[in-house]
Write a protein that holds these residues in place. Structure first.
Motif, PDB file in Angstrom:
ATOM      1  N   LYS A 135     -27.496 -21.981  35.940  1.00  0.00           N
ATOM      2  CA  LYS A 135     -26.540 -20.910  36.246  1.00  0.00           C
ATOM      3  C   LYS A 135     -25.679 -21.285  37.446  1.00  0.00           C
ATOM      4  N   LYS A 138     -23.077 -23.864  36.473  1.00  0.00           N
ATOM      5  CA  LYS A 138     -21.966 -23.254  35.741  1.00  0.00           C
ATOM      6  C   LYS A 138     -21.005 -22.552  36.702  1.00  0.00           C
ATOM      7  N   ARG A 208     -11.084 -15.761  29.361  1.00  0.00           N
ATOM      8  CA  ARG A 208     -12.541 -15.901  29.417  1.00  0.00           C
ATOM      9  C   ARG A 208     -12.881 -16.980  30.435  1.00  0.00           C
ATOM     10  N   GLN A 311     -32.218 -21.533  18.378  1.00  0.00           N
ATOM     11  CA  GLN A 311     -31.611 -20.591  17.444  1.00  0.00           C
ATOM     12  C   GLN A 311     -32.098 -20.830  16.019  1.00  0.00           C
ATOM     13  N   ALA A 332     -34.478 -16.281  24.897  1.00  0.00           N
ATOM     14  CA  ALA A 332     -34.275 -16.343  26.346  1.00  0.00           C
ATOM     15  C   ALA A 332     -35.106 -17.465  26.959  1.00  0.00           C
ATOM     16  N   VAL A 337     -31.480 -18.903  28.520  1.00  0.00           N
ATOM     17  CA  VAL A 337     -30.436 -17.906  28.769  1.00  0.00           C
ATOM     18  C   VAL A 337     -31.120 -16.615  29.208  1.00  0.00           C
ATOM     19  N   ASP A 338     -30.328 -15.698  29.781  1.00  0.00           N
ATOM     20  CA  ASP A 338     -30.928 -14.425  30.126  1.00  0.00           C
ATOM     21  C   ASP A 338     -31.007 -13.563  28.862  1.00  0.00           C
ATOM     22  N   GLU A 340     -29.706 -10.757  28.033  1.00  0.00           N
ATOM     23  CA  GLU A 340     -28.442 -10.209  27.526  1.00  0.00           C
ATOM     24  C   GLU A 340     -27.757 -11.214  26.613  1.00  0.00           C
ATOM     25  N   GLU A 341     -27.700 -12.485  27.040  1.00  0.00           N
ATOM     26  CA  GLU A 341     -27.113 -13.529  26.201  1.00  0.00           C
ATOM     27  C   GLU A 341     -27.931 -13.719  24.935  1.00  0.00           C
ATOM     28  N   ARG A 344     -27.254 -11.019  22.362  1.00  0.00           N
ATOM     29  CA  ARG A 344     -25.991 -11.214  21.620  1.00  0.00           C
ATOM     30  C   ARG A 344     -26.183 -12.224  20.501  1.00  0.00           C
ATOM     31  N   GLY A 345     -27.094 -13.194  20.718  1.00  0.00           N
ATOM     32  CA  GLY A 345     -27.281 -14.227  19.711  1.00  0.00           C
ATOM     33  C   GLY A 345     -28.293 -13.882  18.643  1.00  0.00           C
TER      34      GLY A 345
END
Length: 378
Positions: A135, A138, A208, A311, A332, A337-338, A340-341, A344-345
């Motif tokens: 993180k 990024k 974005r 995934q 996660a 990823v956290d 929330e991400e 979404r996936g």
């Protein structure tokens, strides 16, 4: 091969009628062929299935070379698999991946994610928890809001450099052109559009957050020597010179897409091998963006590619009927990823994500459908 093109257009039209999405098919052939299909009502899955069987039966009598025949056999199998789904047949993810993509898929070993963790540990600056260091990396390399206006020029320069190197390596067709534009929003960082006649356009999202360390990753994937280079070379050498009409139509749930994504994922390594990625970014991108870089972007991107496998496994978990919350927690943890991400996936994971991320409406059960765009970097 006109009949094959018409059949693919008809299958694509039926999919669009079922899902509401038309982005799964690209066509650059004679406009009268598409006009013919556009004037028709969408054909039912059973009729399309009969048509794919008839085409497969006549294919051996066409007198094509062995490799071309083998290629078309696999693509007719893919069209048949889609037609079976349209006809209401329930197929497992393994069956659909084999039928549509000619892939033997399965659960990705957890050791792959451990390998990614080791790569991150060596490539990311600092010490401690890899997730937090990723993180921080990024954030450090993200184009600041006040510098967002610099992105179109940075992206164009990167695309043109990748194009120059690709031309030196393989020789792009004479007269090939690329234009540039911006996206005003949406979930994607960049989109590549092919307009036929060796003309392309690349769009970058200026609304974005953009990680400048991803410039080569995105530009080479979407443009050169990735998707756009592949398309123009196939149009010139296969469609135009050899008369392979099947190259005029591209339907996402077919083996062709697997090859295309595989080429794009390795594209940056082809024209910016090894340390050249970091060297070029440090000279041409980071100073203009006002970024002090740290870490090894090549190794970091390789590690991120390995994490696509999480995934794949999440898709199998959904197929088994696992609760979405369990899948979110798995993503996660496995994809770093956290939640929330991961959330979404979770409803729209694919198998495997590196090759199948755009085919969700067909490959997943109806309750798990998701939307996406071909040639978009997520």
């Amino acid at each position: 091969m006109r009949d094959y093109v018409l059949l693919t257009l008809r299958v694509g039209k039926a999919v669009e009628a079922r899902t509401g999405d038309g982005w799964m098919l690209d066509y650059i052939g004679p406009p009268e062929w598409k006009a013919l299909v556009d004037a028709e009502e969408p054909r039912p899955g059973g009729a399309l299935l009969d048509a794919t069987h008839a085409a497969a039966e006549t294919l051996p009598r066409q007198g094509f070379e062995v490799r071309r025949t083998r290629y078309l056999v696999k693509h007719l199998r893919a069209l048949s698999t889609v037609a079976r789904r349209l006809a209401g047949e329930r197929l497992s993810l393994i069956e659909q991946a084999a039928g549509c993509f000619d892939l033997d898929v399965g659960w990705v070993a957890e050791e792959r994610f451990e390998e990614a963790g080791d790569l991150f540990d060596h490539a990311l600056p600092g010490r401690g928890d890899v997730r937090e260091r990723l993180k921080a990396w990024k954030r450090r390399h993200e184009l600041r809001p006040g510098n967002a206006h610099l992105l179109p020029a940075l992206f164009e320069r990167t695309i043109l450099e990748a194009r120059r190197r690709t031309d030196t390596l393989v020789g792009l067709p004479e007269g090939e052109e690329v234009a540039f534009g911006t996206l005003g929003g949406g979930p994607f960082l960049a989109l590549a559009e092919y307009r036929g006649g060796l003309r392309s356009r690349v769009l970058v999202n200026t609304h974005r957050p953009f990680n400048v360390a991803d410039l080569l990753y995105v530009a080479c994937h979407e443009g050169y020597p990735g998707h756009l280079a592949e398309i123009v070379l196939k149009e010139k050498h296969l469609a135009t010179e050899k008369g392979y009409a099947e190259e005029l139509v591209s339907f996402l749930p077919t083996p062709r897409f697997v090859v295309s994504e595989g080429l794009a994922l390795w594209a940056r390594e082809v024209v910016f091998p090894g340390s050249e990625q970091l060297t070029w970014l440090e000279k041409h991108a980071y100073p203009k963006a006002g970024i002090e870089p740290d870490g090894d972007p090549g190794k970091i991107h390789t590690a991120r590619d390995l994490l696509w496998g999480a995934q794949c496994n999440a898709a199998f978990m959904l197929e088994e009927g696992r609760p979405e919350e369990e899948v979110v927690r798995y993503l996660a943890r496995g994809a770093l990823v956290d939640e929330e991400e991961a959330r979404r996936g979770a409803p729209g994971v694919a198998v495997p994500a590196t090759a199948l991320h755009g085919s969700l409406h067909l490959l997943l059960p109806p309750r798990q459908g998701a939307t996406g765009t071909r040639d978009a970097w997520p």
